[in-house]
Design a protein around this motif. Structure first.
Motif, PDB file in Angstrom:
ATOM      1  N   LYS A 210      41.114  45.312  35.742  1.00  0.00           N
ATOM      2  CA  LYS A 210      42.444  45.274  37.200  1.00  0.00           C
ATOM      3  C   LYS A 210      41.900  45.978  38.508  1.00  0.00           C
ATOM      4  N   LYS A 211      42.008  47.085  38.637  1.00  0.00           N
ATOM      5  CA  LYS A 211      42.376  48.524  39.293  1.00  0.00           C
ATOM      6  C   LYS A 211      40.512  48.392  39.869  1.00  0.00           C
ATOM      7  N   MET A 212      39.929  47.939  39.506  1.00  0.00           N
ATOM      8  CA  MET A 212      38.397  47.934  39.312  1.00  0.00           C
ATOM      9  C   MET A 212      38.251  46.458  40.523  1.00  0.00           C
ATOM     10  N   ASN A 213      38.635  45.307  40.264  1.00  0.00           N
ATOM     11  CA  ASN A 213      38.571  44.169  40.723  1.00  0.00           C
ATOM     12  C   ASN A 213      39.560  44.623  42.214  1.00  0.00           C
ATOM     13  N   GLU A 214      40.893  44.948  42.536  1.00  0.00           N
ATOM     14  CA  GLU A 214      41.688  45.097  42.819  1.00  0.00           C
ATOM     15  C   GLU A 214      41.502  46.131  44.462  1.00  0.00           C
ATOM     16  N   PHE A 215      40.400  47.482  43.607  1.00  0.00           N
ATOM     17  CA  PHE A 215      39.769  47.940  44.379  1.00  0.00           C
ATOM     18  C   PHE A 215      38.057  46.869  45.730  1.00  0.00           C
TER      19      PHE A 215
END
Length: 348
Positions: free
Chosen positions: A165-170
């Motif tokens: 999730k953090k990778m996609n948001e970034f």
């Protein structure tokens, strides 16, 4: 009045063509790392697909738990291969070498051996021996490089999926604003198309590998071969290579078959593999691969031959996805869209 730069950014087809050439150039410059790049992509795709699949059935299960359990199972599988399968294969190879050596020393072959060595130049034998040694050294180095690339890919894909999730948001920040927003939009456009085509082909090849493995294990069980499950794992991994994987599996199976039942078992295994190869080529490939990609079987074979020539072994695995991706990009043949929630780019 618009500048040439503004006209370039607004001309989307030409702009995407330039971006695609840039991506190809970057990948070409990174060809020494291609094993790591492709393995990381494959591992990441499979794990993300698994996360989406499990969360559809069990929505309350955190993705972190799924990732950790998956990689623990992968590590257990690698431990099984290293501690059980590889020693068994090494033992079988040594037995085969011993059997061939004893056959060479036997009275039945001694006369033929003298006749052959009388007409063969010793310098030619020495040159062939040196060539064989260089091939063995190169193969050992390739295995070592692939092993390092595999572990690096597992580590990279683990860190990607554990913070999905953090990778996609970034990653989405690159297409939301910035001077090169258009560039990252085009990269995401090509990324989505390739992931879609790769997923379709990978799914088809996965089912083909399962069928090949099941047929091979049934035949090996009838022949009462040892370590059926270890051999089945090897056949499954090799069957992930379209068409050629089944033939490649003939070599280790023949080695083990010779040590178990002699030349008779080698002939049996050769017949079995040829039958399974025919089933894959004329039944499974048209049913799964060609129906999924909507490619004629002739084009599937042709793409595999060309891709293997330019990309080596990896061409056998990614050749069809790349060809299908290019057909989609130039709008010749679009691939059926998969669920967008299964994307590794835009996780929801």
């Amino acid at each position: 009045m618009q500048t040439a730069w503004q006209k370039f950014k607004k001309n989307v087809p030409f702009r995407r063509f330039i971006v695609l050439l840039l991506i190809i150039l970057v990948l070409y410059e990174m060809r020494a790392m291609m094993n790591t790049v492709l393995l990381t992509f494959i591992f990441t795709y499979i794990v993300v697909h698994l996360i989406r699949l499990v969360q559809k059935k069990l929505p309350k299960v955190p993705s972190t738990v799924i990732v950790v359990v998956t990689y623990l199972l992968i590590l257990l599988g690698l431990y099984f291969v290293i501690t059980v399968y590889l020693p068994m294969l090494a033992t079988q190879i040594s037995k085969m070498v011993k059997s061939v050596y004893e056959f060479y020393k036997s009275d039945q072959i001694s006369g033929v051996t003298k006749y052959v060595t009388h007409y063969v130049n010793k310098s030619e034998l020495l040159a062939q021996a040196k060539n064989g040694m260089s091939i063995m050294v190169h193969a050992a180095a390739s295995v070592g490089t692939l092993t390092v690339a595999t572990f690096m890919s597992l580590i990279l894909s683990f860190f990607y999926t554990i913070e999905l999730k953090k990778m996609n948001e970034f990653s989405n920040l690159f297409v939301q604003s910035g001077y090169f927003k258009w560039l990252f939009e085009d990269i995401r456009y090509f990324g989505k198309k390739f992931i879609n085509t790769f997923g379709v082909v990978l799914e088809a090849q996965f089912f083909i590998a399962i069928c090949n493995t099941a047929l091979t294990m049934i035949c090996l069980a009838v022949m009462k071969m040892p370590q059926i499950f270890a051999l089945g794992l090897m056949v499954f991994i090799l069957s992930l290579v379209p068409v050629a994987g089944v033939i490649i599996s003939l070599i280790p199976l023949s080695i083990i078959g010779y040590s178990v039942g002699g030349i008779r078992y080698v002939i049996y295994i050769f017949i079995i593999i040829m039958i399974i190869h025919a089933i894959e080529a004329y039944v499974l490939n048209p049913k799964f691969m060609s129906s999924k990609t909507e490619l004629p079987i002739f084009y599937t074979f042709l793409v595999l031959l060309v891709a293997e020539h330019f990309l080596g072994t990896w061409g056998l695995i990614v050749g069809v996805p790349i060809f299908t991706f290019l057909l989609d990009v130039i709008d010749v043949k679009s691939v059926k869209k998969k669920d967008k929630n299964e994307s590794i780019i835009d996780g929801r």
